[in-house]
Design a protein around this motif. Structure first.
Motif, PDB file in Angstrom:
ATOM      1  N   TYR A  79      -7.747  11.312  -8.414  1.00  0.00           N
ATOM      2  CA  TYR A  79      -6.177  11.577  -8.130  1.00  0.00           C
ATOM      3  C   TYR A  79      -5.626  10.240  -8.267  1.00  0.00           C
ATOM      4  O   TYR A  79      -4.537  10.259  -9.125  1.00  0.00           O
ATOM      5  N   LEU A  80      -6.125   9.254  -7.681  1.00  0.00           N
ATOM      6  CA  LEU A  80      -5.176   8.134  -7.321  1.00  0.00           C
ATOM      7  C   LEU A  80      -5.345   7.231  -8.911  1.00  0.00           C
ATOM      8  O   LEU A  80      -4.153   6.785  -9.168  1.00  0.00           O
ATOM      9  N   LYS A  81      -6.268   7.204  -9.304  1.00  0.00           N
ATOM     10  CA  LYS A  81      -6.431   6.405 -10.539  1.00  0.00           C
ATOM     11  C   LYS A  81      -5.616   7.121 -11.672  1.00  0.00           C
ATOM     12  O   LYS A  81      -5.099   6.088 -12.597  1.00  0.00           O
TER      13      LYS A  81
ATOM     14  N   ASP B 100       3.304   5.053 -11.972  1.00  0.00           N
ATOM     15  CA  ASP B 100       4.133   4.430 -10.737  1.00  0.00           C
ATOM     16  C   ASP B 100       4.529   2.989 -11.481  1.00  0.00           C
ATOM     17  O   ASP B 100       4.018   2.203 -11.787  1.00  0.00           O
ATOM     18  N   PRO B 101       5.923   3.104 -11.657  1.00  0.00           N
ATOM     19  CA  PRO B 101       6.821   2.184 -12.138  1.00  0.00           C
ATOM     20  C   PRO B 101       6.608   0.838 -11.400  1.00  0.00           C
ATOM     21  O   PRO B 101       6.850  -0.466 -11.914  1.00  0.00           O
TER      22      PRO B 101
ATOM     23  N   PRO C   6       0.830  -1.310  -0.177  1.00  0.00           N
ATOM     24  CA  PRO C   6      -0.006  -0.212   0.118  1.00  0.00           C
ATOM     25  C   PRO C   6       0.885   1.282   0.060  1.00  0.00           C
ATOM     26  O   PRO C   6       2.027   1.337   0.520  1.00  0.00           O
ATOM     27  N   VAL C   7       0.228   2.457  -0.787  1.00  0.00           N
ATOM     28  CA  VAL C   7       1.062   3.608  -0.867  1.00  0.00           C
ATOM     29  C   VAL C   7       0.130   4.463   0.016  1.00  0.00           C
ATOM     30  O   VAL C   7      -1.330   4.757  -0.586  1.00  0.00           O
TER      31      VAL C   7
ATOM     32  N   THR D 236       6.994   5.096  -5.260  1.00  0.00           N
ATOM     33  CA  THR D 236       6.082   5.067  -6.149  1.00  0.00           C
ATOM     34  C   THR D 236       5.924   6.206  -7.105  1.00  0.00           C
ATOM     35  O   THR D 236       7.153   7.022  -7.301  1.00  0.00           O
ATOM     36  N   PHE D 237       4.869   6.856  -7.496  1.00  0.00           N
ATOM     37  CA  PHE D 237       4.727   7.909  -8.821  1.00  0.00           C
ATOM     38  C   PHE D 237       5.372   9.143  -7.655  1.00  0.00           C
ATOM     39  O   PHE D 237       5.202   9.331  -6.494  1.00  0.00           O
TER      40      PHE D 237
END
Length: 687
Positions: free
Chosen positions: A653-655, A661-662, A405-406, A684-685
């Protein structure tokens, strides 16, 4: 110098104990009050010389507010049971009596209910020795001790316990009385409850001897005369050893201490010591007497089970070689209308002595702890221990690895940052968000808040989780135990009020089960009611409202069969009626999609795991707005719609950001962790 037993026990004759003063005997002394004197007087005379008086009630501690309770060190293994029982098994000619371990009374919650432990055929009364300290924090613990040579019949033991609980009920009329019984003790407990239907009892029964007529023990008495003493106890011991129970109860004392070879030698030595000690607890004539008592107890109780309506928790060991406990638990659950069952498939008959068993955790998980006639899910909640939290983390470690999780939060100036820095540290607060499919977001979020912020999120949950009939529909009766352990409360305005009054951090999903069990193509869609249900309540207590969004369910599961598909399956409507009975239905007055709160088990296809993303928006303060929002419903509705739009914004925003995000998929994450270590945080991004 006092022996171990006298140092840890307080003694009372078996009688109405609340009218007396407890006392502790010195090792050279014995309790000499006769049963006849006790019964005739109804109260006990002042202790004789040599007996030290103690206060009846120990000091109390304030209501638990910390996330974790203090660490306690419990005795471990069979060796402790033997050591502390040595003095008790010496013949003293005394009657059955109550004993209270001194380590049960050091610090106790206010208004703790009384708990009476009723032993099995050993009669010692120390079967809960591994749990004394933790039980003593939440109960007033007393244990029935039946001397080795005592020949009180079953009905006599029932009368002894009955007199005590009646007195306790007279002194504490608003408190439940807990009866914890194993084997024979479970029969005593059931008999007492059947004879006293007007008393508020809570029963916890471990491998009850109500199945004696189907037990291997019933055949022992026929050839016991041919077995020389002390080998007679090896017959009973052999049955339980087949289940591996001896190994489990012995290994606790040597685990992580001795090398493997020496460990098994110590286990074997402990087993022989236990076998030798059994011959002292149950000499041949006592063993014969107890077998006859079990037979009469089984017959007596089974004839009265139909009148038992007390709240009952049946604990069944899957490897109990003395009784068919698994089948018996199912039978009792069908007969007793207010009963629940917990199965321990790898445990033997002596469940309470096994190192893997924790009775306090079982009581908490099954929601069986209360201090008044009715369960209060807020004030009766017991905080997690560090062990329970660690166990919770271990149970859901697979999800943490799979979802990685982020967590993002928003500061007061609107800046989005990694981590939970934007989350207020003081309550009360309400976290309002989107409920992912099957509630997948719950465990990672609760764990991170506890571990990083010491914030305990108390979820407002569907009543299905607390319903007995619902539990019986599940393949595993413990399916929802983790939610109850983590402090979930049934959804209601009263529950929300009580939580906010305690300055709690509340987790609220206005979309409820309609979101968590959404249909195909409805991912990330909110199903909120039109009414501003929680805004005015938040303003009443000045609670902060934190909107949040989550994303990632579509990277974990694919929904194959939703409710519209399942309801078309022939005969499913019968199961649907059982699942969605009147006791668990919510939002029945709502129209449209919000009112479609039908619970079901969707058809799901696991995917190669993606990643979970959480964004907690800027806290919305309601402090000082109580009058304004309670009087102006339109203003309250505007705030409600603003919160909803913030949740939708967080999801959007998250979608969008997760596309950059690699490490969104599991393979790149595993490669990253393999090269840099699995304890570090995966990037993450960019924000």
């Amino acid at each position: 110098m006092a022996t171990a037993a006298s140092a840890v026990l307080r003694f009372w004759p078996a009688m109405g104990r609340s009218f007396t003063k407890p006392f502790r005997r010195e090792p050279s002394e014995a309790v000499t009050t006769s049963m006849a004197e006790t019964a005739a007087s109804g109260v006990m005379s002042e202790p004789k010389s040599g007996l030290k008086c103690e206060a009846v009630r120990p000091p109390t501690i304030p209501e638990a507010s910390a996330v974790f309770d203090e660490t306690v060190v419990e005795p471990r293994g069979i060796a402790d049971f033997i050591e502390h029982s040595r003095e008790l098994v010496r013949p003293d000619g005394g009657p059955p009596r109550w004993i209270s371990p001194l380590d049960c009374g050091k610090s106790r919650l206010p208004n703790s209910p009384p708990l009476f432990f009723l032993p099995g055929i050993d009669g010692v009364g120390l079967g809960l020795i591994r749990h004394h300290q933790r039980l003593g924090k939440i109960f007033d613990v007393w244990c029935l001790h039946i001397p080795v040579m005592d020949r009180t019949p079953f009905e006599g033991l029932v009368e002894i316990v009955e007199r005590t609980v009646r007195t306790e009920n007279y002194v504490l009329p608003n408190s439940p009385i807990y009866l914890v019984g194993e084997c024979l003790g479970a029969c005593i407990a059931l008999a007492v409850v059947a004879r006293n239907p007007d008393i508020d009892f809570v029963l916890i029964l471990s491998n009850p001897a109500t199945s004696f007529s189907k037990s291997q023990l019933q055949y022992l008495s026929s050839f016991l005369d041919m077995v020389p003493e002390p080998l007679h106890v090896s017959v009973q011991y052999f049955f339980d050893a087949l289940s591996g129970n001896t190994l489990r109860t012995s290994v606790a004392s040597v685990e992580d201490v001795l090398p493997l070879q020496l460990g098994f030698s110590e286990i074997f030595s402990n087993s022989l010591a236990f076998l030798s000690f059994l011959s002292k607890i149950l000499p041949k004539d006592s063993f014969t007497w107890k077998l006859k008592m079990l037979k009469s107890a089984c017959s007596y109780v089974n004839a009265r089970l139909h009148v038992v309506e007390a709240q009952t928790l049946v604990l069944a060991s899957g490897r109990d070689q003395l009784f068919p406990s698994t089948e018996e638990a199912k039978r009792l659950c069908r007969i007793l209308p207010n009963s629940r069952v917990r199965h321990f498939n790898n445990s033997g008959h002596n469940l309470f002595l096994e190192d893997s068993f924790d009775i306090v955790s079982v009581i908490k998980d099954s929601n069986f702890y209360r201090r008044s006639k009715h369960k209060d899910f807020v004030s009766d909640y017991l905080p997690l221990t560090r062990y329970e939290f660690q166990k919770f983390i271990e149970e859901y470690r697979w999800m943490d690895i799979a979802a990685c999780p982020v967590m993002l939060s928003t500061l007061d100036d609107g800046q989005i940052v990694k981590g939970l820095a934007g989350i207020p540290s003081d309550g009360p607060a309400i976290f309002v968000g989107y409920h992912m499919l099957m509630g997948l977001e719950l465990a990672p979020m609760v764990i991170r808040f506890l571990a990083e912020k010491s914030i305990h999120l108390r979820g407002v949950a569907h009543p299905f989780i607390f319903n007995r009939d619902s539990e019986m529909l599940m393949m595993d009766s413990t399916s929802f135990d983790y939610m109850r352990r983590m402090g979930a409360v049934p959804v209601s305005a009263t529950s929300l009020y009580k939580l906010l009054s305690k300055k709690s951090f509340v987790l609220l999903y206005p979309g409820g089960s309609r979101e968590a069990l959404h249909r195909k193509g409805e991912e990330y869609k909110l199903f909120w009611p039109d009414q501003a249900e929680f805004v005015r309540m938040a303003a009443r207590f000045g609670a902060a409202i934190i909107p949040f969004g989550v994303a990632g369910e579509d990277d974990m599961l694919e929904l194959l069969l939703d409710y519209d598909d399942i309801i078309r399956i022939p005969f499913y409507n019968f199961l649907d009626k059982r699942i969605n009975n009147d006791a668990v239905r919510i939002r029945t007055d709502s129209e449209g999609e919000v009112g479609k709160q039908n619970l079901h088990f969707p058809g799901l296809l696991p995917k190669i795991p993606g990643r979970f993303y959480y964004l907690f928006g800027k806290p919305i303060q309601t402090r000082g707005m109580r009058h304004e929002l309670s009087q102006d419903r339109e203003k309250a509705h505007k705030m409600y719609m603003h919160i909803k739009s913030e949740v939708e914004h967080c999801i959007s925003y998250l979608k969008v950001k997760r596309e950059h995000d690699p490490f969104r998929h599991i393979l790149p994450r595993l490669l990253y962790q393999a090269s840099r270590g699995f304890t570090g945080e995966v990037p993450t991004f960019e924000l």
